[in-house]
Design a protein around this motif. Structure first.
Motif, PDB file in Angstrom:
ATOM      1  N   UNK A 539     -15.806   7.354 -10.167  1.00 47.34           N
ATOM      2  CA  UNK A 539     -14.542   7.542  -9.370  1.00 47.34           C
ATOM      3  C   UNK A 539     -13.503   8.599 -10.334  1.00 47.34           C
ATOM      4  N   UNK A 540     -13.667   8.868 -11.610  1.00 46.86           N
ATOM      5  CA  UNK A 540     -12.962   9.772 -11.963  1.00 46.86           C
ATOM      6  C   UNK A 540     -13.259  11.294 -11.482  1.00 46.86           C
ATOM      7  N   UNK A 541     -14.477  11.575 -11.555  1.00 46.66           N
ATOM      8  CA  UNK A 541     -15.052  12.827 -10.443  1.00 46.66           C
ATOM      9  C   UNK A 541     -14.494  12.971  -9.248  1.00 46.66           C
ATOM     10  N   UNK A 542     -14.678  11.831  -8.645  1.00 47.06           N
ATOM     11  CA  UNK A 542     -14.411  11.789  -7.130  1.00 47.06           C
ATOM     12  C   UNK A 542     -12.988  11.888  -6.752  1.00 47.06           C
ATOM     13  N   UNK A 543     -12.064  11.409  -7.549  1.00 45.74           N
ATOM     14  CA  UNK A 543     -10.808  11.256  -7.052  1.00 45.74           C
ATOM     15  C   UNK A 543     -10.145  12.658  -7.521  1.00 45.74           C
ATOM     16  N   UNK A 544     -10.476  13.181  -8.437  1.00 45.98           N
ATOM     17  CA  UNK A 544     -10.123  14.429  -8.985  1.00 45.98           C
ATOM     18  C   UNK A 544     -10.474  15.558  -7.876  1.00 45.98           C
ATOM     19  N   UNK A 545     -11.685  15.503  -7.318  1.00 49.14           N
ATOM     20  CA  UNK A 545     -12.245  16.477  -6.572  1.00 49.14           C
ATOM     21  C   UNK A 545     -11.594  16.450  -5.339  1.00 49.14           C
ATOM     22  N   UNK A 546     -11.468  15.006  -4.938  1.00 48.86           N
ATOM     23  CA  UNK A 546     -10.897  14.867  -3.377  1.00 48.86           C
ATOM     24  C   UNK A 546      -9.341  15.073  -3.375  1.00 48.86           C
ATOM     25  N   UNK A 547      -8.753  14.841  -4.357  1.00 46.17           N
ATOM     26  CA  UNK A 547      -7.141  15.160  -4.689  1.00 46.17           C
ATOM     27  C   UNK A 547      -6.982  16.670  -4.634  1.00 46.17           C
ATOM     28  N   UNK A 548      -7.870  17.541  -4.747  1.00 49.49           N
ATOM     29  CA  UNK A 548      -7.933  18.921  -4.698  1.00 49.49           C
ATOM     30  C   UNK A 548      -8.086  19.863  -3.113  1.00 49.49           C
ATOM     31  N   UNK A 549      -7.891  18.640  -2.136  1.00 49.15           N
ATOM     32  CA  UNK A 549      -7.831  19.000  -0.877  1.00 49.15           C
ATOM     33  C   UNK A 549      -9.199  19.682  -0.266  1.00 49.15           C
ATOM     34  N   UNK A 550      -8.766  20.702   0.646  1.00 55.72           N
ATOM     35  CA  UNK A 550      -9.971  21.090   1.546  1.00 55.72           C
ATOM     36  C   UNK A 550     -11.187  21.528   0.606  1.00 55.72           C
ATOM     37  N   UNK A 551     -11.042  22.201  -0.572  1.00 55.26           N
ATOM     38  CA  UNK A 551     -12.096  22.851  -1.289  1.00 55.26           C
ATOM     39  C   UNK A 551     -12.745  21.707  -1.937  1.00 55.26           C
ATOM     40  N   UNK A 552     -11.898  20.842  -2.427  1.00 58.81           N
ATOM     41  CA  UNK A 552     -12.599  19.674  -2.954  1.00 58.81           C
ATOM     42  C   UNK A 552     -13.523  18.868  -2.156  1.00 58.81           C
ATOM     43  N   UNK A 553     -12.909  18.576  -0.885  1.00 54.86           N
ATOM     44  CA  UNK A 553     -13.666  17.965   0.100  1.00 54.86           C
ATOM     45  C   UNK A 553     -14.897  18.679   0.653  1.00 54.86           C
ATOM     46  N   UNK A 554     -14.888  19.902   0.557  1.00 55.16           N
ATOM     47  CA  UNK A 554     -16.287  20.820   0.752  1.00 55.16           C
ATOM     48  C   UNK A 554     -17.218  20.475  -0.380  1.00 55.16           C
ATOM     49  N   UNK A 555     -16.818  20.523  -1.547  1.00 53.07           N
ATOM     50  CA  UNK A 555     -17.550  20.281  -2.724  1.00 53.07           C
ATOM     51  C   UNK A 555     -18.334  19.176  -2.557  1.00 53.07           C
ATOM     52  N   UNK A 556     -17.742  17.921  -2.300  1.00 53.82           N
ATOM     53  CA  UNK A 556     -18.247  16.549  -1.815  1.00 53.82           C
ATOM     54  C   UNK A 556     -19.438  16.701  -0.731  1.00 53.82           C
ATOM     55  N   UNK A 557     -18.837  17.262   0.237  1.00 52.41           N
ATOM     56  CA  UNK A 557     -19.849  17.606   1.418  1.00 52.41           C
ATOM     57  C   UNK A 557     -21.227  18.500   0.983  1.00 52.41           C
TER      58      UNK A 557
END
Length: 660
Positions: A539-557
């Motif tokens: 959750x720490x990694x996921x929330x930090x990444x997704x909170x960074x917007x489009x770029x973070x969502x791309x990284x998860x994808x």
């Protein structure tokens, strides 16, 4: 700005109560422990003893719930192994909790905040690197690393910070160096003692790193000067945790290393140790037998950052060492006599990235030269697998150059295995297609006998005798699950070799994290589990990444696409990863909404990859979950004016709709 974080207690997600419905009410503490273990999927990370698993299966398996789990627990108590198992589990959970990861994305020209700064300093000083230059702490006076038994080498034991938490807080808050040194409180040593000297050195180092990191804002200035054709000050590139504070500040015209000094002395010592430990690990799993061939990935950026650790692994395997002239340049690789080596020379298949191929031509020639001399050495074939395989290839009709070719890459001027492109586009049917794609793209040998000569027969012969693949990871920022190139090369190579050897899973991969204190290899699947638990499912990694917007969502994808790649190439198909990925990113309403709002294409890919995993048999998904995912996919597709599902994902949906 992005920072460095430790996984923390969130690295193993809270157990879903629904996963334990059949297991409630266990009458023993041991049974309850195992129930939680199975519900979290940790039995893959920490397998139960064979006798316990046999007892569980005899009682009906996990479908029988409490009864079967209690049978396994009772067997472990009877055999007297429960406490030992619990100690191992405790150590693994501690490793997960302490494992570092890159928290979010770097914002260009932005200095780290206080939380990120605290994470950097804690990771830097807990590692112990600050007390000696570079990595020399791992090398003794003879420039050797003690080849410890793997079980004795624990990279996860963190050293205590050289100053108390109250002092760390003062540094992070921006107190001046003199003020921090003048502070007197609990845990601060007395002035004039050896402990004070060490403490003061650490304070000065910490304050210096803090001040240098605050100059990240100069990154923008550096780019603007470069665009205007002005002078940009040079500085060495590298990683703070591995190379020390000399790589700061950022925003400079970074340079790497002299390729004629590869491998460095420290890299040679670490690579030699890594080679021996890899062979030991293989022997443990194969009744003491050595692999006849080990494949080693030689990547340009890794070689630059580590000053040639992967090259040193190759030399360690074949039993060779660099000859260095007075200027420090490596002029030759010399074979170590068998009497000193103490074991057979192991053959190597060196797989080069395009950057290594084009940047280290001198190293390629030196490696090719020493391999040819090894193949022609006056040594018995049972003590020289390089010679053994060269003779076998000549007997099969190959000429001298082909029989001694061991260095392979893409065709000259081309880059990449194309495996990641096929996975991204879902343009493959059978998993064997991906291994064959890798082999076709990497069948070109390099050396004195020619640059880029296609020699598929030699490559196939070497792959048939390979027992291990070695991959060095050079940075805590990007691991196996973070970028597509790892599964597209290491994974696809394992796939190609396994297919040639009958598909029985005999080929393993040893992952060497070059940023660790000791070059202890880990098994591929173990590292994948560690990374998924500490990053994608944390959750720490996921929330930090997704909170960074489009770029973070791309990284998860991108990591969801890589999950498909690893499943296809190395048969990593563990339900808990897909279950928790679906729960975290697609089926959690708040998280799903963030992803949809910031990057609908990324969210569509996340859901689509989960459906693809189910369709391809990588994920034995619950029907209700699939129904929810289908609904999400159709909904997001309707909302998007552009973009469509890949051919295979569309087929997956049609197939799943039919089943539904």
């Amino acid at each position: 700005t992005g920072g460095i974080g430790a996984s923390g207690s969130g690295a193993v997600q809270a157990v879903d109560a629904a996963a334990m419905e059949k297991m409630e009410g266990a009458p023993t503490t041991e049974g309850a422990l195992l129930q939680t273990l199975f519900a979290a999927g940790l039995e893959q990370d920490c397998p139960l003893p064979a006798a316990a698993m046999a007892a569980l299966e005899a009682a009906g398996g996990l479908d029988e719930g409490e009864k079967a789990v209690e049978a396994a627990a009772a067997q472990m108590v009877k055999d007297g192994v429960m406490m030992e198992y619990c100690e191992g589990l405790k150590g693994y959970l501690a490793e997960l909790e302490q494992r570092l990861f890159s928290a979010g994305l770097h914002v260009f020209g932005s200095a780290p905040g206080q939380q990120d700064l605290e994470s950097y300093l804690t990771a830097y000083f807990e590692d112990g690197s600050w007390e000696q230059e570079g990595r020399s702490k791992t090398v003794d006076d003879d420039n050797e690393i003690r080849t410890l038994d793997i079980a004795e080498t624990d990279d996860n034991v963190k050293k205590a910070l050289p100053f108390p938490e109250t002092v760390l807080a003062k540094i992070v808050n921006g107190d001046k160096e003199a003020s921090v040194l003048g502070f007197r409180g609990a845990g601060v040593p007395s002035v004039g003692t050896e402990m004070w000297d060490r403490y003061a050195k650490a304070i000065r180092e910490a304050c210096s790193i803090r001040d240098l990191l605050s100059r990240n804002t100069e990154e923008v200035d550096g780019v603007l000067r470069a665009l205007k054709g002005e002078f940009v000050a040079p500085a060495p590139g590298g990683d703070l945790l591995r190379d020390g504070s000399g790589v700061l500040p950022t925003g400079r015209n970074i340079h790497a290393l002299d390729p004629y000094r590869v491998p460095s002395k420290v890299a040679m010592a670490r690579g030699k140790a890594a080679a021996e430990l890899t062979l030991q690990m293989h022997q443990r799993d194969n009744a003491g037998e050595l692999p006849e061939t080990v494949a080693v990935n030689l990547w340009g950026l890794e070689a630059i950052k580590t000053k040639g650790e992967s090259v040193a692994v190759v030399l360690g395997l074949i039993g060779a060492q660099p000859v260095v002239e007075a200027t420090g340049r490596v002029v030759r690789f010399e074979l170590i006599p068998l009497e000193k080596l103490g074991r057979p020379r192991v053959d190597v298949l060196a797989s080069l990235s395009g950057i290594f191929r084009d940047s280290f031509a001198n190293v390629i020639e030196l490696l090719d030269d020493v391999l040819k001399r090894a193949a022609d050495a006056d040594e018995p074939v049972e003590m020289n697998f390089i010679k053994k395989h060269a003779l076998e290839l000549r007997a099969a009709g190959e000429d001298m150059d082909a029989s001694t070719a061991r260095i392979f890459s893409n065709p000259p001027g081309e880059f990449g295995s194309l495996v990641n492109e096929r996975v991204t586009d879902s343009s493959w049917e059978e998993e064997t297609d991906l291994g064959d794609t890798w082999a076709k793209r990497n069948a070109f040998s390099f050396g004195k006998g020619g640059r880029g000569v296609e020699r598929r027969a030699t490559l196939d012969a070497l792959m048939k005798t390979t027992g291990q693949v070695v991959q060095c990871i050079d940075s805590v920022e990007y691991g196996l699950t973070d970028i597509q190139e790892y599964y597209a090369n290491t994974g696809a190579m394992v796939r190609a070799m396994d297919d040639l050897q009958g598909g029985e899973g005999k080929v393993n991969a040893a992952i060497i994290e070059s940023y660790s204190r000791a070059p202890r290899p880990k098994k591929l699947n173990d590292v994948l589990r560690l990374e998924y638990r500490s990053k994608l499912l944390n959750p720490k990694w996921a929330n930090t990444m997704v909170d960074q917007g489009s770029g973070g969502a791309f990284e998860v994808s991108q990591r969801m696409t890589a999950l498909i790649g690893w499943g296809a190439t190395t048969k990593f198909k563990e339900n808990w990863v897909y279950d928790q990925s679906a729960d975290t990113y697609a089926l959690d309403p708040e998280m799903a909404q963030k992803l949809r709002d910031s990057n609908p294409e990324a969210f569509k890919n996340i859901v689509g990859r989960l459906l693809e995993a189910s369709r391809r048999g990588m994920w034995d998904a619950d029907k209700d979950k699939i129904d929810e995912l289908l609904g999400l996919y159709e909904d997001i597709d309707d909302q998007m004016e552009l973009g469509s599902a890949s051919k295979y994902i569309s087929q997956s949906i049609e197939s799943l709709d039919t089943k539904k």
